[in-house]
Design an enzyme around this catalytic site. Structure first.
Site, PDB file in Angstrom:
ATOM      1  N   PRO A  24       0.827  -1.224   0.000  1.00 19.21           N
ATOM      2  CG  PRO A  24      -0.690  -1.526   1.725  1.00 19.21           C
ATOM      3  CD  PRO A  24       0.619  -2.027   1.187  1.00 19.21           C
ATOM      4  CD  GLU A  25       3.266   2.749  -4.229  1.00 11.18           C
ATOM      5  OE1 GLU A  25       3.376   3.895  -4.686  1.00 11.18           O
ATOM      6  OE2 GLU A  25       3.587   1.733  -4.868  1.00 11.18           O
TER       7      GLU A  25
END
Ligand SMILES: [Zn+2]
Length: 271
Positions: free
Chosen positions: A2-3
């Site tokens: 996840p960014e």
């Protein structure tokens, strides 16, 4: 992994579901995930706390508690934050569960167990090492020029450095560099001012579009409701090695390794 757009999507989902809830008890199934200051047990400390707000800093989700403390959550590679009713089955590898007084719960699951749920005291500057938020007003053209000036590191490695800009990971670094027509290995300090301008706009644009699509699900990422994002269908370059470049049509996307990360780019139109 996840960014920024994935964490932002999760945070927005949590904001709609857990703000105002009181934690009846915390269930810690894997102790290393739930981190608290030494003097106090995690579960004991958060019991009775009310969630006042949910925010994001870089790739971290932050639950603001009524006492002024925060729960700072890093998802790292495979972490998930999912809201569920108390009767629903747990996700695999659920390590920390916050049970709410009204019966629902918030679960942190993580197959690889690199993620953390950290209790932070009100005066603790836990984010002191994090750089500028790329979607904030502080990420100006002038600021970006100043940050890049004199840097010999490849521009892609620079984009991944959370101490400079917080929240960009491998997917969006590749996408932004492709959009700005910049070769990922170019030394950061050698970019021209027009190239820096293109790159800044590309970063903001790709992050915003990915948030609009509720993130990119190329691996385990799901939002707070357990649903996949949609931006994986809009990727221009990431994961497309061997395929024709969508812009110049004559180039073929290659995958090289830069700063130990897979890097997708077009040798023909990224200079
Ligand atoms: Zn191309």
């Amino acid at each position: 992994m996840p960014e920024l757009p994935e964490v932002e999507t999760i945070v927005r989902g949590l904001r709609a579901t857990v703000v105002g809830k009181t934690i009846a008890r915390a269930e810690v199934r894997l102790r290393k995930i739930a981190v608290a200051p030494d003097s106090v047990g995690f579960a004991r400390a958060v019991a009775g706390e009310r969630i006042e707000g949910v925010g994001r800093r870089g790739k971290y989700a932050v639950l603001q508690l009524a006492s002024g403390r925060s729960l700072v959550i890093s998802l790292r590679m495979t972490g998930r934050l999912v809201v569920a009713g108390s009767g629903e089955p747990h996700w695999p590898a659920t390590h920390v569960v916050l049970h709410f007084r009204d019966g629902g719960r918030l679960s942190f699951a993580d197959v690889r167990t690199f993620g953390r749920v950290r209790l932070v005291e009100p005066d603790e500057r836990w984010d002191a090492a994090l750089g500028v938020e790329p979607l904030s007003s502080g990420f100006t053209h002038e600021a970006f020029i100043g940050m890049l000036s004199g840097r010999t590191t490849p521009v892609k490695a620079f984009l991944l450095d959370q101490r400079r800009i917080a929240g960009i990971g491998n997917i969006y670094a590749c996408e932004a560099l492709w959009t700005a027509r910049i070769r990922p290995s170019r030394p950061a300090g050698r970019l021209t001012k027009p190239a820096i301008c293109r790159l800044r706009l590309a970063i903001v644009d790709v992050l915003q579009r990915a948030i609009d699509m509720r993130g990119t699900s190329v691996d385990d990422y799901v939002d707070a409701d357990g649903l996949q994002g949609g931006f994986q269908n809009d990727l221009s370059v990431y994961g497309r090695d061997g395929q024709a470049c969508l812009r110049c049509r004559t180039g073929t996307i290659v995958r090289t390794v830069l700063a130990q990360r897979g890097t997708w780019w077009c040798p023909r139109c990224q200079r």
